[in-house]
Design a protein around this motif. Structure first.
Motif, short mmCIF file in Angstrom:
data_model
loop_
_atom_site.label_atom_id
_atom_site.label_comp_id
_atom_site.label_asym_id
_atom_site.label_seq_id
_atom_site.Cartn_x
_atom_site.Cartn_y
_atom_site.Cartn_z
N ASP A 1 -6.21 15.18 2.80
CA ASP A 1 -7.61 15.47 3.09
C ASP A 1 -8.50 14.32 2.63
O ASP A 1 -8.63 14.08 1.42
CB ASP A 1 -8.02 16.76 2.37
N PRO A 2 -9.12 13.58 3.54
CA PRO A 2 -9.90 12.39 3.13
C PRO A 2 -11.13 12.72 2.29
O PRO A 2 -11.66 11.85 1.61
CB PRO A 2 -10.30 11.76 4.48
N LYS A 3 -11.60 13.98 2.33
CA LYS A 3 -12.76 14.34 1.54
C LYS A 3 -12.44 14.49 0.06
O LYS A 3 -13.35 14.43 -0.78
CB LYS A 3 -13.36 15.65 2.07
N LEU A 4 -11.17 14.69 -0.25
CA LEU A 4 -10.77 14.92 -1.64
C LEU A 4 -9.78 13.89 -2.14
O LEU A 4 -9.84 13.46 -3.29
CB LEU A 4 -10.15 16.32 -1.78
N SER A 5 -8.88 13.46 -1.26
CA SER A 5 -7.69 12.74 -1.71
C SER A 5 -7.69 11.28 -1.27
O SER A 5 -8.09 10.96 -0.15
CB SER A 5 -6.44 13.44 -1.16
N GLN A 6 -7.22 10.44 -2.18
CA GLN A 6 -7.01 9.02 -1.87
C GLN A 6 -5.50 8.78 -1.87
O GLN A 6 -4.83 8.95 -2.89
CB GLN A 6 -7.69 8.14 -2.91
N VAL A 7 -4.95 8.40 -0.73
CA VAL A 7 -3.50 8.19 -0.58
C VAL A 7 -3.22 6.69 -0.64
O VAL A 7 -3.78 5.91 0.13
CB VAL A 7 -2.98 8.79 0.74
N ILE A 8 -2.35 6.30 -1.56
CA ILE A 8 -2.00 4.89 -1.75
C ILE A 8 -0.52 4.70 -1.44
O ILE A 8 0.34 5.28 -2.11
CB ILE A 8 -2.28 4.43 -3.20
N ALA A 9 -0.21 3.90 -0.41
CA ALA A 9 1.17 3.54 -0.09
C ALA A 9 1.54 2.32 -0.91
O ALA A 9 0.94 1.25 -0.75
CB ALA A 9 1.32 3.26 1.40
N MET A 10 2.53 2.46 -1.80
CA MET A 10 2.85 1.39 -2.73
C MET A 10 3.84 0.38 -2.18
O MET A 10 3.85 -0.77 -2.58
CB MET A 10 3.40 1.97 -4.04
N ALA A 11 4.70 0.81 -1.27
CA ALA A 11 5.69 -0.11 -0.71
C ALA A 11 6.29 0.53 0.52
O ALA A 11 6.24 1.75 0.68
CB ALA A 11 6.78 -0.45 -1.73
N GLU A 12 6.83 -0.30 1.38
CA GLU A 12 7.56 0.23 2.53
C GLU A 12 8.85 0.87 2.05
O GLU A 12 9.42 0.48 1.05
CB GLU A 12 7.90 -0.89 3.53
N LYS A 13 9.29 1.88 2.78
CA LYS A 13 10.53 2.54 2.42
C LYS A 13 11.68 1.57 2.58
O LYS A 13 11.83 0.91 3.60
CB LYS A 13 10.77 3.77 3.29
#
Length: 466
Positions: free
Chosen positions: A245-257
């Protein structure tokens, strides 16, 4: 190690005692004879308006305030749940080449570290750290907790699987805290950090408990940090919609799988075309009893594929269709973008042996760990391997790990009686295993068998049409 119940039971006390920071039962403040101001008394008389000491009042000395603050930090660290992660900080989180490195992978790590630092300074909303094992997610999550604790602010750090274990333990009569009390304290922790979401056992109870925690904190907008090694799309849909949910959560991708250690070993070849749609169980040439066992296995396998939970065991003779059903389970999950590993057991053992070769591109430990922790593992022809002590031990280690972790697994076997006793006792556990009646079909093919010509004998294993 102190239980989570004890940790959370005492944490709110330390968080609310702003005047002292010392929980009940803590040792009294030691005297400090070296303090030149209070001479070890711990307090001083404030100066009155006339410049003389006001002996009717006392205030804490700076040395006492300093000791109280240090004691508060010690108490919070002890009850945070960090354990050996208490030394993880932003300063010792290393980015290859430094935070200004041009390497794309290093740049992702640097952005993740910056986002974690910002969240630690002002915890609002949710922070979700996504990346493969070893990317540094847990280090940054622990660094957030340590940063808050160092400033006298409460934070609860715990792995998701450990949280569920603590909740189960709270039902025991000897538990120091009741289940309801523990669950409420988890849901309402001022800052909750849940490590490794998605790697817990996928039981209905565990999903329900995590649903309740996530939904409560979502609706209350309570500061929360999640780490997961799975893409958000692979998590439960209800969690995915909350975490993304962009209104609450900040999603950080740390590395490619990282590429799978299995490489193309788990590629299914011609089996990738096997599905539930082309599984033919309505065969009029079969006896009614045989056709019913085939239909039952089909229904159980299709339901399991839609929502893998526990273990599914498909039993029957060679050629009865169990491999088709097992492959259909894996293919359906893969078609939905979900991870599934399909392995023919004799091939699996050969690949394990080959990892000891100097030419192997993957280590034994890496290969075996990937198999043990696969979100869904399909083992075809268990019992069809050479019964050497080494093979038995490796299979038991693999199966026992997945048994204890309650990880979804599919097995095809000819007969339980052919299995080693240690394996059989795991597959006989009714609390985990979905039992299907053994398939009794003497012949199965994705295409109907040809009709025999008049006057010619039927082939072996064929039954006359009903």
């Amino acid at each position: 190690m102190e239980s989570l119940g004890d940790i959370l039971k005492r944490l709110p006390l330390t968080a609310s005692r702003k005047g002292s920071g010392v929980a009940p039962g803590e040792a009294p403040l030691p005297e400090d004879p070296a303090c030149p101001v209070c001479r070890g008394a711990g307090f001083v008389h404030p100066v009155a308006a006339g410049g003389k000491p006001d002996y009717s009042r006392v205030t804490p000395c700076e040395c006492a305030l300093r000791t109280l603050q240090d004691g508060r930090r010690d108490v919070l660290h002890r009850y945070s749940g960090l354990g050996p992660l208490a030394d993880r900080t932003f300063d010792n989180f290393l980015v290859p080449g430094g935070e200004g490195a041009n390497d794309p992978a290093a740049a992702k790590l640097a952005r993740a570290a910056q986002a974690a630092r910002a969240f630690a300074g002002n915890p609002e909303g949710w922070l979700v750290l996504v990346g493969p094992s070893g990317a540094g997610k847990t280090h940054l999550a622990a660094a957030i907790a340590n940063y808050r604790l160092a400033r006298g602010q409460p934070a609860v750090f715990i792995g998701v699987a450990d949280l569920l274990d603590h909740l189960r333990a709270a039902f025991h009569p000897s538990s120091a805290v009741s289940y309801d009390e523990l669950f409420e304290r988890v849901k309402n922790a001022p800052l909750l950090i849940l490590d490794d979401l998605g790697q817990q056992s996928a039981t209905p109870w565990s999903r329900e408990k995590l649903d309740q925690v996530i939904n409560h904190r979502f609706h209350g907008r309570l500061p929360t940090v999640f780490t997961t090694s799975l893409p958000l799309a692979d998590l439960e849909e209800r969690w995915n919609t909350r975490l993304a949910d962009p209104k609450l959560s900040q999603v950080i991708a740390m590395a490619e799988k990282a590429p799978s250690p299995l490489g193309d070993i788990s590629e299914m070849g011609h089996l990738k075309n096997m599905s539930f749609d082309n599984f033919k169980w309505k065969r009029t040439e079969l006896r009614l009893e045989d056709r019913q066992t085939l239909e039952t296995a089909f229904v159980y396998a299709r339901e399991f594929a839609r929502q893998p939970d526990g273990w599914l065991v498909l039993e029957g003779p060679h050629g009865c269709g169990k491999t088709h059903l097992a492959a259909a389970v894996a293919n359906l999950r893969r078609g939905e973008g979900k991870p599934a590993v399909f392995m023919f057991v004799p091939d699996l053992l050969d690949h394990l042996r080959s990892t000891f070769s100097a030419e192997s591109k993957v280590s034994y430990d890496e290969f075996f760990e990937h198999l043990k922790k696969a979100p869904l593992l399909v083992l075809d022809d268990l019992g069809g391997h050479a019964a050497t002590p080494w093979a038995q031990e490796k299979l038991y280690q693999l199966i026992n790990y997945r048994y204890n972790a309650r990880l979804p697994t599919v097995f095809t076997i000819i007969s339980r009686n052919d299995l080693h006793e240690r394996l059989r006792c795991r597959l006989d556990d009714a609390s985990l295993v979905i039992f299907t009646p053994p398939i009794t079909v003497p012949y199965y093919s994705s295409e109907p068998p040809p009709e025999p010509k008049p006057g010619r004998p039927r082939g072996p294993g064929r039954r006359p049409q009903q």
